[in-house]
Design an enzyme around this catalytic site. Structure first.
Site: not given
Ligand code: HMG
Ligand code: MG
Length: 306
Positions: A24-25, A216, A218, A249, A258
């Protein structure tokens, strides 16, 4: 294959749980699409190497993280073997997608800072809790286990230093939604050992003991392993790591990989701390994955042993 000389040290736990985040990450930031079957084999090999928890993918918006757009395909191909593997879900849509596949472990991921909440979730710091609240409530009601992440615990690329009190407030709010574990993310790898101890002290004082906390790290500034040691000494027993040291990320400027799982296992093996992980099988897996990605694994231990 060479292994470290076993010399235990006092004051450390006997056993540690490694929470593997490579699929994933590790992969989410890769520019070239990794085929679903390679992801499935990566996960299968990590499980076979003895990793007790492998975070498999993310049910986020596919346009936000195109590399993981095949989440359903990967989890379907894994079948029963994937049922208990955690997956990221940001919102109810993500939860629905995980529930449709019968998955039993999900992870929400919040931010300790305003800017990262906006950039990573398209929500304000406050709005993120409103987005997660029904996710956790519905997941718990359906009998799922929920992990919560809090990001930018040690610094933020846009806001700079992040006050410990602010991190504890955000982390506690996320945990109190109904999570069983809170993972403290050093998303951009800037933390140092004294900061780790102080942050853990502050979480303990706020009512979250070490046994519900995971770290967690990095490794951007090469501090991940010493920070792990500081957390081990404190009493934390769950550590996130990524095979080969892949990761970062896409929405966190300057984030690199990481903590490499191999680097972590080398240290824990030397200390005689049990993990259940086979270092040779893990190194073989990261070397195999590196061939698919077309460049060597960032891990120092992989480079030394392969
Ligand atoms: P948004 O654009 O605000 O979404 O994104 P929305 O709620 O306005 O929805 C817009 C459209 O997207 C809708 O479709 C939804 O159905 C669809 P429409 O009605 O317009 O046809 N939609 C989805 N489709 C599929 N799966 C979904 C989904 N959600 C909405 N889950 C959202 C908001 C949260 C979805 C977006 O910002 C997003 O996906 N962000 C994820 C970013 C990400 O994955 N970042 C990396 C992970 S975090 C990380 O790595 C840190 C970590 O490792 C810890 C650390 O290191 O600190 C965990
Ligand atoms: Mg991370």
């Amino acid at each position: 294959m060479r292994s470290p000389q076993l010399v235990p040290a006092a004051g450390l736990p006997a056993r540690v749980t490694i929470y593997e985040v490579g699929p994933r990450d590790g992969l989410q930031n890769e520019a070239t699409t990794v085929p679903a079957e390679v992801k499935v084999e990566f996960i299968t090999r990590l499980l076979a190497a003895g990793l007790p928890v492998v975070e498999a993918t993310s049910f986020v918006h596919p346009a936000w993280v195109p590399q993981l757009a095949d989440a359903a395909e990967v989890m379907t191909a894994l079948g029963d073997a994937g049922r208990d593997l955690p997956v990221l879900v940001p919102n109810e849509r993500g939860l629905d997608r995980a529930l449709e596949l019968g998955l039993r472990h999900v992870a929400i991921f919040g931010s300790a800072t305003e800017t990262f909440a906006q950039r990573n979730l398209n929500r304000s710091l406050d709005e993120q809790f409103a987005m997660f609240e029904p996710v956790v409530a519905r997941a718990r009601a359906a009998g799922l286990d929920v992990r919560a992440y809090v990001s930018m615990c040690f610094g933020d690329p846009w806001e700079g230093d992040v006050p410990i009190g602010q991190v504890v407030d955000a982390g506690k709010r996320l945990f109190d939604l109904g999570a069983t574990q809170l993972s403290l993310g050093d998303t951009i790898g800037v933390g140092t050992a004294g900061h780790v101890t102080a942050l853990l002290d502050a979480f303990n004082a706020a009512g979250l003991p070490d046994d519900v906390l995971a770290m967690h790290f990095h490794d951007t500034y090469g501090q991940a392993l010493v920070n792990t040691h500081a957390a081990l000494l404190h009493g934390v027993t769950t550590f996130d790591a990524s095979a080969g040291g892949l990761g970062g990320c896409p929405y966190a400027e300057s984030a690199t990989g990481n903590l490499a799982t191999e680097d972590l296992v080398w240290m824990l093996d030397g200390l005689g701390i049990e993990t259940g992980v086979s270092l040779p099988r893990l190194v073989e897996t990261s070397t195999w994955m590196a061939r698919h990605l077309g460049r060597p694994a960032p891990s120092r231990v992989v480079a030394a042993l392969e």
